[in-house]
Structures are given as C-alpha cells and as structure tokens.
Scaffold this motif. Structure first.
Motif, PDB file in Angstrom:
ATOM      1  N   ASN A 225      -2.359  -0.184  -4.231  1.00 41.24           N
ATOM      2  CA  ASN A 225      -3.098  -0.617  -3.055  1.00 41.24           C
ATOM      3  C   ASN A 225      -3.611  -2.019  -3.350  1.00 41.24           C
ATOM      4  O   ASN A 225      -4.596  -2.198  -4.046  1.00 41.24           O
TER       5      ASN A 225
ATOM      6  N   ILE B  53       0.882  -1.174   0.000  1.00 40.74           N
ATOM      7  CA  ILE B  53       0.000   0.000   0.000  1.00 40.74           C
ATOM      8  C   ILE B  53       0.915   1.218   0.000  1.00 40.74           C
ATOM      9  O   ILE B  53       1.581   1.503   0.984  1.00 40.74           O
TER      10      ILE B  53
ATOM     11  N   ARG C  79      -9.255   7.900   1.244  1.00 38.77           N
ATOM     12  CA  ARG C  79      -9.511   6.561   1.781  1.00 38.77           C
ATOM     13  C   ARG C  79      -8.532   5.532   1.220  1.00 38.77           C
ATOM     14  O   ARG C  79      -8.758   4.341   1.293  1.00 38.77           O
ATOM     15  N   TRP C  80      -7.452   5.964   0.613  1.00 38.58           N
ATOM     16  CA  TRP C  80      -6.525   5.087  -0.102  1.00 38.58           C
ATOM     17  C   TRP C  80      -5.718   4.182   0.827  1.00 38.58           C
ATOM     18  O   TRP C  80      -5.469   3.033   0.526  1.00 38.58           O
TER      19      TRP C  80
ATOM     20  N   THR D 206     -13.500   5.351  -8.629  1.00 37.14           N
ATOM     21  CA  THR D 206     -12.369   4.707  -7.960  1.00 37.14           C
ATOM     22  C   THR D 206     -12.317   5.174  -6.514  1.00 37.14           C
ATOM     23  O   THR D 206     -12.966   6.154  -6.149  1.00 37.14           O
ATOM     24  N   VAL D 207     -11.545   4.495  -5.718  1.00 36.54           N
ATOM     25  CA  VAL D 207     -11.426   4.842  -4.304  1.00 36.54           C
ATOM     26  C   VAL D 207     -10.845   6.250  -4.165  1.00 36.54           C
ATOM     27  O   VAL D 207      -9.888   6.609  -4.841  1.00 36.54           O
ATOM     28  N   SER D 208     -11.436   7.014  -3.279  1.00 35.91           N
ATOM     29  CA  SER D 208     -10.995   8.384  -3.041  1.00 35.91           C
ATOM     30  C   SER D 208      -9.599   8.394  -2.434  1.00 35.91           C
ATOM     31  O   SER D 208      -9.231   7.488  -1.678  1.00 35.91           O
ATOM     32  N   GLY D 209      -8.840   9.409  -2.752  1.00 36.69           N
ATOM     33  CA  GLY D 209      -7.496   9.545  -2.196  1.00 36.69           C
ATOM     34  C   GLY D 209      -7.494   9.661  -0.682  1.00 36.69           C
ATOM     35  O   GLY D 209      -6.533   9.268  -0.022  1.00 36.69           O
TER      36      GLY D 209
ATOM     37  N   ASP E 177     -12.258  -3.997  -3.988  1.00 35.21           N
ATOM     38  CA  ASP E 177     -12.861  -2.972  -4.845  1.00 35.21           C
ATOM     39  C   ASP E 177     -14.206  -3.488  -5.346  1.00 35.21           C
ATOM     40  O   ASP E 177     -14.378  -4.688  -5.568  1.00 35.21           O
TER      41      ASP E 177
ATOM     42  N   HIS F 215     -16.157   5.157   0.722  1.00 33.44           N
ATOM     43  CA  HIS F 215     -14.775   5.113   0.232  1.00 33.44           C
ATOM     44  C   HIS F 215     -14.665   5.680  -1.191  1.00 33.44           C
ATOM     45  O   HIS F 215     -13.573   5.943  -1.670  1.00 33.44           O
ATOM     46  N   TYR F 216     -15.791   5.844  -1.850  1.00 43.65           N
ATOM     47  CA  TYR F 216     -15.824   6.339  -3.228  1.00 43.65           C
ATOM     48  C   TYR F 216     -16.337   7.776  -3.302  1.00 43.65           C
ATOM     49  O   TYR F 216     -16.749   8.233  -4.358  1.00 43.65           O
TER      50      TYR F 216
ATOM     51  N   CYS G 254      -5.652   1.977   3.613  1.00 43.36           N
ATOM     52  CA  CYS G 254      -6.617   1.205   4.408  1.00 43.36           C
ATOM     53  C   CYS G 254      -6.213   1.072   5.870  1.00 43.36           C
ATOM     54  O   CYS G 254      -7.052   1.140   6.762  1.00 43.36           O
TER      55      CYS G 254
END
Length: 146
Positions: free
Chosen positions: A80, A75, A119-120, A114-117, A87, A103-104, A122
């Motif tokens: 990630n 990560i 919430r990148w 895509t996953v928000s920065g 995902d 998270h999006y 984990c």
C-alpha cells in the motif's frame, strides 16, 4: 376444469412473452450515462488539480478526498504505497496528513501498530479529487445548510 385453467395460463404466458419481446425490440440500444458505447473504455484525462489545504466535507464522517493523482500508486494485498507518506511513522517528515486512529483499530476495537486489514484499501472510501462534469444533476445539500 383443469384443462381450461392450464390453457388460459399458457395463453396468458405466451401473450406476455410476445409483448415483452416486442417492447425490448422497440427499446433500441442501451445507452450509458457517459455517451460512449458500452464496449469502449473511456480515456481519462489528467484533470487532477491539487488544491491548497483540505477540501470542505459535505457531511460528518465523510472520508477526505485525495488531492493528487493515484494513477501510479500500488495498492494490493502486500503493498500500500499510500502508507509511504500517510502512515503515522512517516507523515510528520513527509508533510502529509496522518491517518485517523480508527485506521489502526481491528474489528474488536483493539489498537494496532500497523493499519488494520479492514482499512488497507484506501480507495474503498477515499476518491481522488477531480474537476469533472457531473454525470447527473445533483441536488444534495450539506447538512449544515438545512
């Protein structure tokens, strides 16, 4: 008059400094909660035990714990590996829980594909499950047992 005040303050400061040095010397070595010297890296045993199903949460909005080892997961800013299974586009075929829709969302609440920065990473919120002894006594009681 000024001379007396300055002399008195300097005497007080030197006395306090001397008392502080004596107290620090008598305190001895600093001890950690882990019972090892501070300059030694602790070896972590493989104590991860994957439980079936999800672990109970102790309070609302508690991030779920990770029921597997994270030792080999990369990560960083570009990669990630959690998203390989979790995902929304992969979770169904991998049998893994999918990420929450929060998270999006970006900071402004705009939905992303895509996953928000924010919430990148984990392991900022989610921790691996471990069957390890507590370092200190814990008197926490879940909110449902008031």
């Amino acid at each position: 008059m000024k001379f007396l005040v300055i002399t008195g303050l300097s005497g007080l400061a030197s006395t306090l400094a001397f008392v502080g040095i004596v107290a620090a010397q008598q305190a001895g070595d600093v001890k950690s909660l882990r019972n090892d010297p501070l300059d030694v890296t602790n070896a972590i045993e493989d104590i991860y035990q994957q439980n079936e199903g999800r672990a109970a949460r102790n309070y609302r909005q508690q991030p779920p714990i990770i029921p597997h080892s994270m030792e080999q997961y990369q990560i960083d800013l570009r990669t990630n590996q959690c998203l390989t299974c979790h995902d929304w586009s992969n979770a169904g075929e991998r049998g893994a829980p999918t990420l929450s829709m929060t998270h999006y969302l970006d900071r402004n609440g705009t939905q992303l594909d895509t996953v928000s920065g924010t919430r990148w990473f984990c392991n900022q919120c989610h921790v691996p499950q471990a069957d390890a002894p507590a370092l200190v006594d814990n008197v926490f009681k879940p909110s449902s047992t008031r």
